[in-house]
Scaffold this motif. Structure first.
Motif, PDB file in Angstrom:
ATOM      1  N   ASP A 245      38.565  63.749 -89.927  1.00 16.71           N
ATOM      2  CA  ASP A 245      38.076  62.464 -90.476  1.00 16.71           C
ATOM      3  C   ASP A 245      38.928  61.295 -90.169  1.00 16.71           C
ATOM      4  OD1 ASP A 245      35.448  63.975 -91.328  1.00 16.71           O
ATOM      5  OD2 ASP A 245      37.238  64.102 -92.849  1.00 16.71           O
ATOM      6  N   ASP A 246      39.706  61.515 -90.121  1.00 14.68           N
ATOM      7  CA  ASP A 246      41.013  60.314 -90.058  1.00 14.68           C
ATOM      8  C   ASP A 246      40.546  59.347 -88.891  1.00 14.68           C
ATOM      9  OD1 ASP A 246      42.524  60.117 -92.938  1.00 14.68           O
ATOM     10  OD2 ASP A 246      44.058  61.353 -91.787  1.00 14.68           O
ATOM     11  N   LEU A 247      40.715  60.159 -87.859  1.00 11.93           N
ATOM     12  CA  LEU A 247      40.254  59.353 -86.340  1.00 11.93           C
ATOM     13  C   LEU A 247      38.565  58.936 -86.826  1.00 11.93           C
ATOM     14  CD1 LEU A 247      41.258  58.730 -83.552  1.00 11.93           C
ATOM     15  CD2 LEU A 247      40.786  61.569 -82.764  1.00 11.93           C
ATOM     16  N   LEU A 248      38.334  59.726 -86.806  1.00  9.56           N
ATOM     17  CA  LEU A 248      36.207  59.107 -87.171  1.00  9.56           C
ATOM     18  C   LEU A 248      36.408  57.927 -87.738  1.00  9.56           C
ATOM     19  CD1 LEU A 248      34.600  62.066 -88.012  1.00  9.56           C
ATOM     20  CD2 LEU A 248      34.446  61.181 -86.023  1.00  9.56           C
ATOM     21  N   ARG A 249      37.381  57.930 -89.121  1.00 10.87           N
ATOM     22  CA  ARG A 249      37.453  56.717 -90.193  1.00 10.87           C
ATOM     23  C   ARG A 249      37.902  55.455 -89.143  1.00 10.87           C
ATOM     24  NH1 ARG A 249      37.492  59.508 -94.112  1.00 10.87           N
ATOM     25  NH2 ARG A 249      40.286  60.211 -93.657  1.00 10.87           N
ATOM     26  N   ALA A 250      38.844  55.330 -88.212  1.00  9.40           N
ATOM     27  CA  ALA A 250      39.928  54.575 -87.220  1.00  9.40           C
ATOM     28  C   ALA A 250      38.766  54.267 -86.447  1.00  9.40           C
ATOM     29  CB  ALA A 250      40.868  55.097 -86.992  1.00  9.40           C
ATOM     30  N   ILE A 251      37.865  55.303 -85.438  1.00  3.57           N
ATOM     31  CA  ILE A 251      37.182  55.321 -84.763  1.00  3.57           C
ATOM     32  C   ILE A 251      36.135  53.895 -85.282  1.00  3.57           C
ATOM     33  CG2 ILE A 251      35.271  55.378 -83.577  1.00  3.57           C
ATOM     34  CD1 ILE A 251      36.536  58.104 -82.895  1.00  3.57           C
ATOM     35  N   ASP A 252      35.165  54.131 -86.104  1.00  7.24           N
ATOM     36  CA  ASP A 252      34.274  53.466 -86.986  1.00  7.24           C
ATOM     37  C   ASP A 252      34.794  52.598 -87.782  1.00  7.24           C
ATOM     38  OD1 ASP A 252      31.835  53.582 -89.401  1.00  7.24           O
ATOM     39  OD2 ASP A 252      33.173  53.691 -90.364  1.00  7.24           O
ATOM     40  N   PHE A 253      35.660  52.417 -87.750  1.00  5.67           N
ATOM     41  CA  PHE A 253      36.888  50.665 -88.334  1.00  5.67           C
ATOM     42  C   PHE A 253      36.524  49.979 -87.362  1.00  5.67           C
ATOM     43  CE2 PHE A 253      39.586  47.491 -89.833  1.00  5.67           C
ATOM     44  CZ  PHE A 253      38.985  47.059 -91.041  1.00  5.67           C
ATOM     45  N   LYS A 254      36.695  50.299 -85.871  1.00  8.34           N
ATOM     46  CA  LYS A 254      37.016  49.480 -84.787  1.00  8.34           C
ATOM     47  C   LYS A 254      35.900  49.264 -84.602  1.00  8.34           C
ATOM     48  CE  LYS A 254      38.439  47.543 -82.031  1.00  8.34           C
ATOM     49  NZ  LYS A 254      39.344  46.007 -82.210  1.00  8.34           N
ATOM     50  N   LEU A 255      34.824  49.924 -84.661  1.00  6.24           N
ATOM     51  CA  LEU A 255      33.944  49.708 -83.855  1.00  6.24           C
ATOM     52  C   LEU A 255      32.940  48.604 -85.345  1.00  6.24           C
ATOM     53  CD1 LEU A 255      32.378  52.761 -82.774  1.00  6.24           C
ATOM     54  CD2 LEU A 255      33.287  50.234 -80.946  1.00  6.24           C
ATOM     55  N   TYR A 256      33.277  48.306 -86.244  1.00  5.73           N
ATOM     56  CA  TYR A 256      32.253  48.029 -87.278  1.00  5.73           C
ATOM     57  C   TYR A 256      32.474  47.238 -87.912  1.00  5.73           C
ATOM     58  CZ  TYR A 256      28.962  51.701 -85.365  1.00  5.73           C
ATOM     59  OH  TYR A 256      28.367  52.405 -84.811  1.00  5.73           O
ATOM     60  N   ASN A 257      33.876  46.854 -88.186  1.00  2.00           N
ATOM     61  CA  ASN A 257      34.081  46.050 -88.766  1.00  2.00           C
ATOM     62  C   ASN A 257      35.938  45.092 -88.494  1.00  2.00           C
ATOM     63  OD1 ASN A 257      33.221  47.029 -91.319  1.00  2.00           O
ATOM     64  ND2 ASN A 257      33.901  49.218 -91.360  1.00  2.00           N
ATOM     65  N   SER A 258      36.151  45.734 -87.235  1.00  5.79           N
ATOM     66  CA  SER A 258      37.503  44.695 -86.959  1.00  5.79           C
ATOM     67  C   SER A 258      36.536  44.047 -85.697  1.00  5.79           C
ATOM     68  CB  SER A 258      38.327  45.587 -86.323  1.00  5.79           C
ATOM     69  OG  SER A 258      37.817  46.481 -84.830  1.00  5.79           O
ATOM     70  N   LEU A 259      38.191  43.165 -85.343  1.00  9.16           N
ATOM     71  CA  LEU A 259      37.731  42.189 -84.379  1.00  9.16           C
ATOM     72  C   LEU A 259      37.313  42.493 -83.068  1.00  9.16           C
ATOM     73  CD1 LEU A 259      39.897  39.354 -85.038  1.00  9.16           C
ATOM     74  CD2 LEU A 259      37.559  39.657 -85.259  1.00  9.16           C
ATOM     75  N   PRO A 260      36.461  42.096 -82.437  1.00 11.83           N
ATOM     76  CA  PRO A 260      36.913  43.114 -80.747  1.00 11.83           C
ATOM     77  C   PRO A 260      37.679  43.050 -79.781  1.00 11.83           C
ATOM     78  CG  PRO A 260      34.551  41.940 -81.148  1.00 11.83           C
ATOM     79  CD  PRO A 260      35.152  41.258 -82.490  1.00 11.83           C
ATOM     80  N   SER A 261      38.764  42.110 -79.974  1.00  9.66           N
ATOM     81  CA  SER A 261      39.608  41.723 -79.265  1.00  9.66           C
ATOM     82  C   SER A 261      40.836  42.704 -80.148  1.00  9.66           C
ATOM     83  CB  SER A 261      40.315  40.016 -79.306  1.00  9.66           C
ATOM     84  OG  SER A 261      40.647  40.105 -80.406  1.00  9.66           O
ATOM     85  N   GLU A 262      40.547  43.674 -80.951  1.00 11.22           N
ATOM     86  CA  GLU A 262      42.115  44.272 -81.287  1.00 11.22           C
ATOM     87  C   GLU A 262      41.833  45.617 -80.831  1.00 11.22           C
ATOM     88  OE1 GLU A 262      41.850  43.095 -85.386  1.00 11.22           O
ATOM     89  OE2 GLU A 262      42.610  41.253 -85.870  1.00 11.22           O
ATOM     90  N   ASP A 263      42.870  45.726 -80.165  1.00  7.43           N
ATOM     91  CA  ASP A 263      42.811  47.464 -80.911  1.00  7.43           C
ATOM     92  C   ASP A 263      43.585  48.119 -81.555  1.00  7.43           C
ATOM     93  OD1 ASP A 263      42.068  47.029 -78.323  1.00  7.43           O
ATOM     94  OD2 ASP A 263      43.047  47.206 -76.699  1.00  7.43           O
ATOM     95  N   PHE A 264      43.389  49.628 -81.722  1.00  9.03           N
ATOM     96  CA  PHE A 264      43.908  50.626 -82.857  1.00  9.03           C
ATOM     97  C   PHE A 264      44.777  51.293 -81.574  1.00  9.03           C
ATOM     98  CE2 PHE A 264      41.527  50.519 -86.484  1.00  9.03           C
ATOM     99  CZ  PHE A 264      41.223  49.042 -86.190  1.00  9.03           C
ATOM    100  N   PHE A 265      46.172  51.998 -82.420  1.00 10.80           N
ATOM    101  CA  PHE A 265      46.827  52.776 -81.375  1.00 10.80           C
ATOM    102  C   PHE A 265      47.228  54.003 -81.980  1.00 10.80           C
ATOM    103  CE2 PHE A 265      47.310  48.582 -79.801  1.00 10.80           C
ATOM    104  CZ  PHE A 265      48.008  48.856 -78.185  1.00 10.80           C
ATOM    105  N   ILE A 266      46.602  54.998 -81.622  1.00 10.79           N
ATOM    106  CA  ILE A 266      46.967  56.085 -82.794  1.00 10.79           C
ATOM    107  C   ILE A 266      48.355  57.340 -81.496  1.00 10.79           C
ATOM    108  CG2 ILE A 266      45.854  57.849 -83.991  1.00 10.79           C
ATOM    109  CD1 ILE A 266      43.408  56.556 -83.998  1.00 10.79           C
TER     110      ILE A 266
END
Length: 122
Positions: free
Chosen positions: A45-66
């Motif tokens: 669920d934590d991983l899915l939330r991070a992916i969802d946030f990246k796709l729908y709520n953050s700037l396309p230019s910012e990457d998330f590192f996990i």
């Protein structure tokens, strides 16, 4: 085609030292190794939330590192997700090539399938 077919995904259970472990097998050994580290509903669920946030709520230019417990790393971008087998090597040289790259939307669907399998009590 489906994600399962495209990535040649199968799920299974292996007994290791008298303990059953769920696993994923796919055409990407990097994906297999990364997801093995997300063996609980909470971590999925934590991983899915991070992916969802990246796709729908953050700037396309910012990457998330996990980073993972096994010192691997997932770099989630808007269009693609990259897997690295050694977080320390990446930290020392961010220009190293990833072990594998897949579209982020595909990664999200695979994590959903994995979460459903992890949640299955049978």
């Amino acid at each position: 085609m489906s994600i399962i077919t495209d990535y040649q995904i199968t799920f299974g259970v292996r007994e290791i030292h008298n303990t059953n472990f769920k696993f994923i097998s796919s055409k990407s050994s990097s994906l297999n190794a990364i997801l093995f580290e997300f063996r609980s509903i909470t971590s999925c669920d934590d991983l899915l939330r991070a992916i969802d946030f990246k796709l729908y709520n953050s700037l396309p230019s910012e990457d998330f590192f996990i980073p993972t417990q096994g010192l691997q790393m997932i770099k989630i971008g808007y269009f693609e997700t990259k897997f690295y087998h050694d977080e320390n090597k990446y930290d020392a040289n961010p220009n190293i090539p990833p072990s594998d790259t897949i579209p982020t939307t595909d990664f999200m669907e695979i994590v959903k399938l994995w979460r459903n399998f992890v949640n299955d009590k049978s």
